[in-house]
Motif scaffolding. Sequence first.
Motif, PDB file in Angstrom:
ATOM      1  N   ILE A 202       0.865  -1.181   0.000  1.00 23.36           N
ATOM      2  CA  ILE A 202       0.000   0.000   0.000  1.00 23.36           C
ATOM      3  C   ILE A 202       0.902   1.232   0.000  1.00 23.36           C
ATOM      4  CG2 ILE A 202      -1.739   1.313   1.276  1.00 23.36           C
ATOM      5  CD1 ILE A 202      -2.567  -1.292   2.637  1.00 23.36           C
ATOM      6  N   TYR A 203       0.581   2.194  -0.842  1.00 18.02           N
ATOM      7  CA  TYR A 203       1.336   3.444  -0.891  1.00 18.02           C
ATOM      8  C   TYR A 203       0.355   4.599  -0.741  1.00 18.02           C
ATOM      9  CZ  TYR A 203       4.411   7.121  -2.697  1.00 18.02           C
ATOM     10  OH  TYR A 203       5.162   8.271  -2.850  1.00 18.02           O
ATOM     11  N   LEU A 204       0.665   5.504   0.167  1.00 20.11           N
ATOM     12  CA  LEU A 204      -0.190   6.665   0.417  1.00 20.11           C
ATOM     13  C   LEU A 204       0.646   7.929   0.314  1.00 20.11           C
ATOM     14  CD1 LEU A 204      -2.700   7.298   3.281  1.00 20.11           C
ATOM     15  CD2 LEU A 204      -0.684   8.743   3.140  1.00 20.11           C
ATOM     16  N   GLU A 205       0.066   8.949  -0.307  1.00 21.81           N
ATOM     17  CA  GLU A 205       0.686  10.276  -0.315  1.00 21.81           C
ATOM     18  C   GLU A 205      -0.352  11.314   0.083  1.00 21.81           C
ATOM     19  OE1 GLU A 205       3.170  13.419  -3.122  1.00 21.81           O
ATOM     20  OE2 GLU A 205       2.163  11.717  -4.040  1.00 21.81           O
ATOM     21  N   VAL A 206       0.015  12.201   1.004  1.00 15.71           N
ATOM     22  CA  VAL A 206      -0.850  13.315   1.397  1.00 15.71           C
ATOM     23  C   VAL A 206      -0.603  14.465   0.436  1.00 15.71           C
ATOM     24  CG1 VAL A 206      -1.483  14.911   3.233  1.00 15.71           C
ATOM     25  CG2 VAL A 206      -0.740  12.589   3.823  1.00 15.71           C
ATOM     26  N   VAL A 207      -1.686  14.978  -0.158  1.00 12.95           N
ATOM     27  CA  VAL A 207      -1.542  16.096  -1.102  1.00 12.95           C
ATOM     28  C   VAL A 207      -2.076  17.406  -0.528  1.00 12.95           C
ATOM     29  CG1 VAL A 207      -1.537  14.608  -3.117  1.00 12.95           C
ATOM     30  CG2 VAL A 207      -3.710  15.472  -2.269  1.00 12.95           C
ATOM     31  N   GLY A 208      -2.636  17.373   0.655  1.00 13.90           N
ATOM     32  CA  GLY A 208      -3.072  18.588   1.339  1.00 13.90           C
ATOM     33  C   GLY A 208      -3.653  18.227   2.695  1.00 13.90           C
ATOM     34  N   PRO A 209      -3.588  19.143   3.680  1.00 12.32           N
ATOM     35  CA  PRO A 209      -3.204  20.553   3.603  1.00 12.32           C
ATOM     36  C   PRO A 209      -1.679  20.733   3.518  1.00 12.32           C
ATOM     37  CG  PRO A 209      -3.704  19.962   5.859  1.00 12.32           C
ATOM     38  CD  PRO A 209      -4.010  18.758   5.035  1.00 12.32           C
ATOM     39  N   LYS A 213       1.536  18.156   3.425  1.00 11.76           N
ATOM     40  CA  LYS A 213       1.760  17.806   2.023  1.00 11.76           C
ATOM     41  C   LYS A 213       3.079  17.054   1.857  1.00 11.76           C
ATOM     42  CE  LYS A 213       1.807  19.798  -2.618  1.00 11.76           C
ATOM     43  NZ  LYS A 213       1.713  21.048  -3.408  1.00 11.76           N
ATOM     44  N   ASP A 214       3.059  16.041   1.015  1.00 10.68           N
ATOM     45  CA  ASP A 214       4.217  15.195   0.709  1.00 10.68           C
ATOM     46  C   ASP A 214       4.554  14.205   1.819  1.00 10.68           C
ATOM     47  OD1 ASP A 214       4.538  16.289  -1.807  1.00 10.68           O
ATOM     48  OD2 ASP A 214       5.853  17.881  -1.084  1.00 10.68           O
ATOM     49  N   THR A 215       3.713  14.107   2.844  1.00  8.34           N
ATOM     50  CA  THR A 215       3.859  12.978   3.768  1.00  8.34           C
ATOM     51  C   THR A 215       3.482  11.713   3.004  1.00  8.34           C
ATOM     52  OG1 THR A 215       3.325  14.326   5.705  1.00  8.34           O
ATOM     53  CG2 THR A 215       3.056  11.945   5.921  1.00  8.34           C
ATOM     54  N   LYS A 216       4.313  10.686   3.121  1.00  8.36           N
ATOM     55  CA  LYS A 216       4.081   9.454   2.355  1.00  8.36           C
ATOM     56  C   LYS A 216       4.251   8.244   3.266  1.00  8.36           C
ATOM     57  CE  LYS A 216       6.010  11.800  -1.663  1.00  8.36           C
ATOM     58  NZ  LYS A 216       7.123  11.874  -2.638  1.00  8.36           N
ATOM     59  N   LEU A 217       3.424   7.253   3.020  1.00 11.16           N
ATOM     60  CA  LEU A 217       3.454   6.018   3.801  1.00 11.16           C
ATOM     61  C   LEU A 217       3.527   4.842   2.846  1.00 11.16           C
ATOM     62  CD1 LEU A 217       3.012   4.502   6.582  1.00 11.16           C
ATOM     63  CD2 LEU A 217       0.571   4.539   6.013  1.00 11.16           C
ATOM     64  N   LEU A 218       4.435   3.925   3.125  1.00 15.31           N
ATOM     65  CA  LEU A 218       4.561   2.694   2.342  1.00 15.31           C
ATOM     66  C   LEU A 218       4.495   1.507   3.291  1.00 15.31           C
ATOM     67  CD1 LEU A 218       5.253   1.064  -0.261  1.00 15.31           C
ATOM     68  CD2 LEU A 218       7.673   1.425   0.318  1.00 15.31           C
ATOM     69  N   ILE A 219       3.594   0.576   3.004  1.00 16.80           N
ATOM     70  CA  ILE A 219       3.493  -0.661   3.780  1.00 16.80           C
ATOM     71  C   ILE A 219       3.716  -1.829   2.833  1.00 16.80           C
ATOM     72  CG2 ILE A 219       2.022  -2.126   5.216  1.00 16.80           C
ATOM     73  CD1 ILE A 219       0.492   0.418   6.000  1.00 16.80           C
ATOM     74  N   GLN A 220       4.692  -2.650   3.150  1.00 17.95           N
ATOM     75  CA  GLN A 220       4.995  -3.843   2.360  1.00 17.95           C
ATOM     76  C   GLN A 220       4.673  -5.080   3.194  1.00 17.95           C
ATOM     77  OE1 GLN A 220       9.165  -3.000   1.707  1.00 17.95           O
ATOM     78  NE2 GLN A 220       8.780  -2.197  -0.343  1.00 17.95           N
ATOM     79  N   ARG A 221       3.780  -5.907   2.673  1.00 22.53           N
ATOM     80  CA  ARG A 221       3.368  -7.117   3.391  1.00 22.53           C
ATOM     81  C   ARG A 221       3.961  -8.344   2.691  1.00 22.53           C
ATOM     82  NH1 ARG A 221      -1.846  -6.194   5.030  1.00 22.53           N
ATOM     83  NH2 ARG A 221      -0.687  -5.378   6.814  1.00 22.53           N
ATOM     84  N   TYR A 222       4.588  -9.188   3.475  1.00 21.74           N
ATOM     85  CA  TYR A 222       5.224 -10.381   2.929  1.00 21.74           C
ATOM     86  C   TYR A 222       4.211 -11.487   2.703  1.00 21.74           C
ATOM     87  CZ  TYR A 222       9.665  -8.175   4.050  1.00 21.74           C
ATOM     88  OH  TYR A 222      10.726  -7.299   4.095  1.00 21.74           O
ATOM     89  N   ASP A 229       5.414  -6.803   8.774  1.00 19.90           N
ATOM     90  CA  ASP A 229       5.349  -5.867   7.660  1.00 19.90           C
ATOM     91  C   ASP A 229       6.495  -4.875   7.752  1.00 19.90           C
ATOM     92  OD1 ASP A 229       2.947  -7.097   7.081  1.00 19.90           O
ATOM     93  OD2 ASP A 229       1.699  -5.397   7.710  1.00 19.90           O
ATOM     94  N   ASP A 230       6.946  -4.415   6.605  1.00 18.67           N
ATOM     95  CA  ASP A 230       7.843  -3.270   6.555  1.00 18.67           C
ATOM     96  C   ASP A 230       6.992  -2.027   6.309  1.00 18.67           C
ATOM     97  OD1 ASP A 230      10.208  -4.648   6.972  1.00 18.67           O
ATOM     98  OD2 ASP A 230      10.549  -4.997   4.844  1.00 18.67           O
ATOM     99  N   ALA A 231       7.130  -1.024   7.152  1.00 20.97           N
ATOM    100  CA  ALA A 231       6.365   0.216   7.017  1.00 20.97           C
ATOM    101  C   ALA A 231       7.325   1.391   7.080  1.00 20.97           C
ATOM    102  CB  ALA A 231       5.314   0.327   8.114  1.00 20.97           C
ATOM    103  N   TYR A 232       7.172   2.321   6.140  1.00 20.90           N
ATOM    104  CA  TYR A 232       8.076   3.465   6.033  1.00 20.90           C
ATOM    105  C   TYR A 232       7.255   4.751   5.931  1.00 20.90           C
ATOM    106  CZ  TYR A 232      11.297  -0.260   4.601  1.00 20.90           C
ATOM    107  OH  TYR A 232      12.027  -1.410   4.540  1.00 20.90           O
ATOM    108  N   LEU A 233       7.748   5.797   6.556  1.00 20.42           N
ATOM    109  CA  LEU A 233       7.094   7.103   6.534  1.00 20.42           C
ATOM    110  C   LEU A 233       8.072   8.135   6.007  1.00 20.42           C
ATOM    111  CD1 LEU A 233       4.394   8.527   7.411  1.00 20.42           C
ATOM    112  CD2 LEU A 233       5.582   9.148   9.521  1.00 20.42           C
TER     113      LEU A 233
END
Length: 436
Positions: A202-209, A213-222, A229-233
């Motif tokens: 799953i990949y998430l990007e905040v586009v506002g406010p 903005k540009d906060t991003k979250l990546l979750i990788q499930r094996y 899970d590997d989760a990155y912010l």
Amino acid sequence: MLKKMSLALVMAGLVGGAYAATEADVDNTFFPYKKGFPSFPGLSVGTVINKDNVDQFKDALADGTYMMIKNGNTTVTVGESIDFELPKEYIKATRDNLNKTKLGANPGDNISGFVAGRPFPEEPDINDPRAGEKLAWNYKYGLNWGDNAVIRPLIFKYRNMESGEVERTLTNHFSFLNFKHRIKDDPVPEVTPNPSDLFRAIYLEVVGPEDLKDTKLLIQRYDDDSKLDDAYLYLGFQRRVRRLAAGQVTDAFLGSDLMIEDFEGYNGRVSDMKWTYKGTKNVLLPMWKHNEAPLSDEIPADDDGYKYIKFGGKGGCFLQAPWQLRKAYVLEATPVNPNHPISKRVFYMDAQLQNLNGAIEIYDRNGKLWKVWSVGKSHPDYHLPINKGTGIGIDDGFQMVDVQSNHCTTGHFRGEIDKAQTPPQKFQVQYMRGSD
């Protein structure tokens, strides 16, 4: 006599204590309404359930939904029950791989032999102590968003339930990709190369406010459920990626009423929970035809005219589209970790789709009801043109209500089943430093 008993056990499908699924089980799991839809006394299309008549329909409601109506927070309008037929490729994969999947020796262990489709298509048995675990595996390898999809945008609104004030609006882009066990969209059966043996990301990007903005979250499930899970912010103002500790997936996500673990209904490993099947009942779930549902004027229509599902009720916290009477499995999940912030979740799992997000109750560590959580789904043939014919129930809006603080977060979706928007490189850490 012993030979006759052995033959009887085989005929019953009970070999070594394991139930052998049949072709009839496959038909029943994917076509539960072939003999007609469920009914409930006094309940018909157009019935409005409110605080004055809710007791009459209590047994057709999830406990949390009943409480919200009984307290006068919302009403529920009954819609026509319709078939949500899954993709023929998923049904075929289930038939082709029937009885290949085996549970591990102990609850929480990995399954073996799984290829694709629904791992355990047989009807759950209340006398089977691992029936809940089988349903959890069906969810993991189910088709919530299919092989690949995007939600552009998914708008969170943080609301004071007492005053109705919208305290904050968060606009996000979500993307989903199954790396393995793909059934429809090329590449099938898996994305290669996949050196880490990921199942899903799953990949998430905040586009506002602007401040987020540009906060991003990546979750990788094996695919290996025993691996965390590997989760990155990625925080735009810091311009660096940091790895999330396991406990952070149960923190409030960016000040909302959701944890990362709440995404999609349940966003965790099967092994993180003890799963208990509590029985089957017919309940109203938020499922509808988007194009025929009440749509919102709160959010401007998109350029192509697409409008979002309407919210109302106390604080504007509640989905206003119609709910269908559906066959559901009641499934309880208790955290294995004693330090988890909740004591349990109760899911009302739609028996046909076998997602975990139709109606959910979340209890705090003291066993008191904390949150009432629902994701509404549209039939894909009555949504955006790109979704027509996909067989994927389209998440269309959510209500996450914190009953202890009288606060809620609502979600407003524009979801698309579209592999062109989900290139595999998007789901790698390196991508987070770039732009979406």
